[in-house]
Write a protein that holds these residues in place. Structure first.
Motif, PDB file in Angstrom:
ATOM      1  N   GLY A  95      -1.557  49.427  36.298  1.00 32.63           N
ATOM      2  CA  GLY A  95      -2.884  48.825  36.176  1.00 32.63           C
ATOM      3  C   GLY A  95      -3.059  47.588  37.029  1.00 32.63           C
ATOM      4  N   ASN A  96      -1.954  46.916  37.336  1.00 28.65           N
ATOM      5  CA  ASN A  96      -2.047  45.722  38.193  1.00 28.65           C
ATOM      6  C   ASN A  96      -2.510  46.046  39.601  1.00 28.65           C
ATOM      7  OD1 ASN A  96      -1.167  44.036  36.115  1.00 28.65           O
ATOM      8  ND2 ASN A  96       0.999  44.296  36.659  1.00 28.65           N
ATOM      9  N   ILE A  97      -2.280  47.279  40.026  1.00 31.61           N
ATOM     10  CA  ILE A  97      -2.721  47.670  41.371  1.00 31.61           C
ATOM     11  C   ILE A  97      -3.801  48.747  41.308  1.00 31.61           C
ATOM     12  CG2 ILE A  97      -0.581  47.021  42.531  1.00 31.61           C
ATOM     13  CD1 ILE A  97       0.368  49.869  42.317  1.00 31.61           C
ATOM     14  N   GLY A  98      -4.359  48.964  40.136  1.00 30.12           N
ATOM     15  CA  GLY A  98      -5.511  49.823  39.979  1.00 30.12           C
ATOM     16  C   GLY A  98      -5.247  51.318  39.979  1.00 30.12           C
ATOM     17  N   ILE A  99      -4.032  51.738  39.681  1.00 26.52           N
ATOM     18  CA  ILE A  99      -3.734  53.181  39.666  1.00 26.52           C
ATOM     19  C   ILE A  99      -3.100  53.573  38.331  1.00 26.52           C
ATOM     20  CG2 ILE A  99      -3.532  53.467  42.172  1.00 26.52           C
ATOM     21  CD1 ILE A  99      -0.504  53.220  41.842  1.00 26.52           C
ATOM     22  N   GLU A 100      -3.623  53.024  37.240  1.00 20.39           N
ATOM     23  CA  GLU A 100      -3.069  53.347  35.929  1.00 20.39           C
ATOM     24  C   GLU A 100      -3.257  54.819  35.563  1.00 20.39           C
ATOM     25  OE1 GLU A 100      -7.221  51.663  35.495  1.00 20.39           O
ATOM     26  OE2 GLU A 100      -5.349  51.078  36.484  1.00 20.39           O
ATOM     27  N   SER A 101      -4.101  55.532  36.305  1.00 21.19           N
ATOM     28  CA  SER A 101      -4.270  56.959  36.043  1.00 21.19           C
ATOM     29  C   SER A 101      -2.997  57.747  36.340  1.00 21.19           C
ATOM     30  CB  SER A 101      -5.419  57.516  36.891  1.00 21.19           C
ATOM     31  OG  SER A 101      -5.174  57.289  38.275  1.00 21.19           O
ATOM     32  N   LEU A 102      -2.057  57.156  37.083  1.00 20.00           N
ATOM     33  CA  LEU A 102      -0.800  57.831  37.422  1.00 20.00           C
ATOM     34  C   LEU A 102       0.278  57.650  36.355  1.00 20.00           C
ATOM     35  CD1 LEU A 102      -0.481  57.108  41.246  1.00 20.00           C
ATOM     36  CD2 LEU A 102      -1.029  59.280  40.147  1.00 20.00           C
ATOM     37  N   THR A 103      -0.092  57.181  35.185  1.00 19.41           N
ATOM     38  CA  THR A 103       0.889  57.034  34.114  1.00 19.41           C
ATOM     39  C   THR A 103       1.494  58.384  33.743  1.00 19.41           C
ATOM     40  OG1 THR A 103      -0.388  55.160  33.257  1.00 19.41           O
ATOM     41  CG2 THR A 103       1.285  56.104  31.820  1.00 19.41           C
ATOM     42  N   GLY A 104       0.704  59.440  33.811  1.00 13.81           N
ATOM     43  CA  GLY A 104       1.225  60.778  33.557  1.00 13.81           C
ATOM     44  C   GLY A 104       2.311  61.170  34.543  1.00 13.81           C
TER      45      GLY A 104
END
Length: 283
Positions: A95-104
């Motif tokens: 989330g710090n770099i705006g790609i928290e969607s890649l948690t999966g």
């Protein structure tokens, strides 16, 4: 000068004796491991019922361990919390770099290749490994193993080979539960706690979860289970010094098996993923 020279010679001899003793210990361990593995066919022929009994004891536990559901529940709980930690750290960091969607992606990548196997190996060492060391150590100091030899029963196939087989076989359902728990914890933390879309999480999780990685992960868990049982049965079989000696043997066995778990993870990771990584950043 003469005294100094004699002291140097004495120290050199003591070091040489320590090195020789260490080499003898390693040779004794290797000889024990080879004999235990060679005894597996005999254990299959003559002690099948004991193998089945040990599988039940190792999987569901005995005594106080059975109250909490045995090794399966303990290892699954460890990987459950590990999966939740991966989701929390991964979501925050990405989330710090705006790609928290890649948690999966992290759940599919880190859980399968590193986190779940290592944590499961640690759980195996602390439960079935330590229990086997304590059982065999108690039998050794109470002279039960010597009694078996007197009765004409070979202790290695009857006590060691059966435990190695049981510990290796029980890893398969145990690790299945551990893997499911780690996947569930990652999804629950990401979707239910952080509010990410379930469809978005599932898309990246299924995209980066490769079936071949799961197969290698199971192979790694089975190898760790066999290695852990070999180490722990050796320390239990060679325990000495009464109850205090059994306690020391359990401590040394756990320390050695933890090193073995990390070493197996390193070697298999280098062998499978060291050259190409088997990773494709695409859907």
């Amino acid at each position: 000068m003469v005294l100094a020279g004699s002291d140097l010679v004495a120290r050199s001899r003591r070091r040489a004796r320590r090195v020789s003793a260490a080499v003898d210990d390693v040779g004794g361990e290797v000889e024990f491991f080879v004999a235990a593995v060679r005894g597996i066919p005999q254990a299959l022929r003559h002690y099948r019922k004991d193998v089945i009994r040990l599988i039940a004891e190792i999987g569901m536990g005995t005594g106080a361990l059975a109250v909490v559901g045995g090794t399966v529940v303990i290892v699954a709980s460890l990987t459950l919390f590990t999966g939740g930690t991966i989701a929390i750290q991964g979501y925050s960091s990405l989330g710090n770099i705006g790609i928290e969607s890649l948690t999966g992606f992290l759940a599919a990548f880190i859980n399968v290749r590193v986190a779940a196997p290592v944590v499961a190996g640690i759980g195996l060492s602390a439960t079935i490994g330590a229990g086997s060391t304590a059982q065999l150590g108690a039998m050794r100091i109470s002279e039960e193993i010597d009694a078996l030899e007197t009765m004409g029963i070979r202790p290695l196939p009857y006590l060691i080979s059966t435990r190695i087989m049981a510990g290796t076989l029980v890893v398969i359902p145990l690790y299945s539960a551990a893997m499911i728990a780690s996947f569930y914890a990652c999804r629950f933390a990401t979707v239910s706690i952080y509010g990410q879309s379930g469809g978005l999480y599932d898309h990246y999780f299924r995209t980066f979860l490769q079936p071949v990685d799961i197969l290698w992960s199971f192979f790694q868990a089975i190898a760790m289970g066999a290695a852990v049982m070999l180490v722990h049965t050796y320390y239990g079989f060679t325990a000495s010094g009464g109850p205090d000696g059994v306690g020391r043997a359990v401590g040394r066995a756990v320390r050695a098996s933890l090193i073995v778990v990390v070493s197996v993870t390193l070697l298999i990771s280098l062998a499978v993923y060291g050259a190409t990584g088997n990773f494709h950043l695409s859907s």
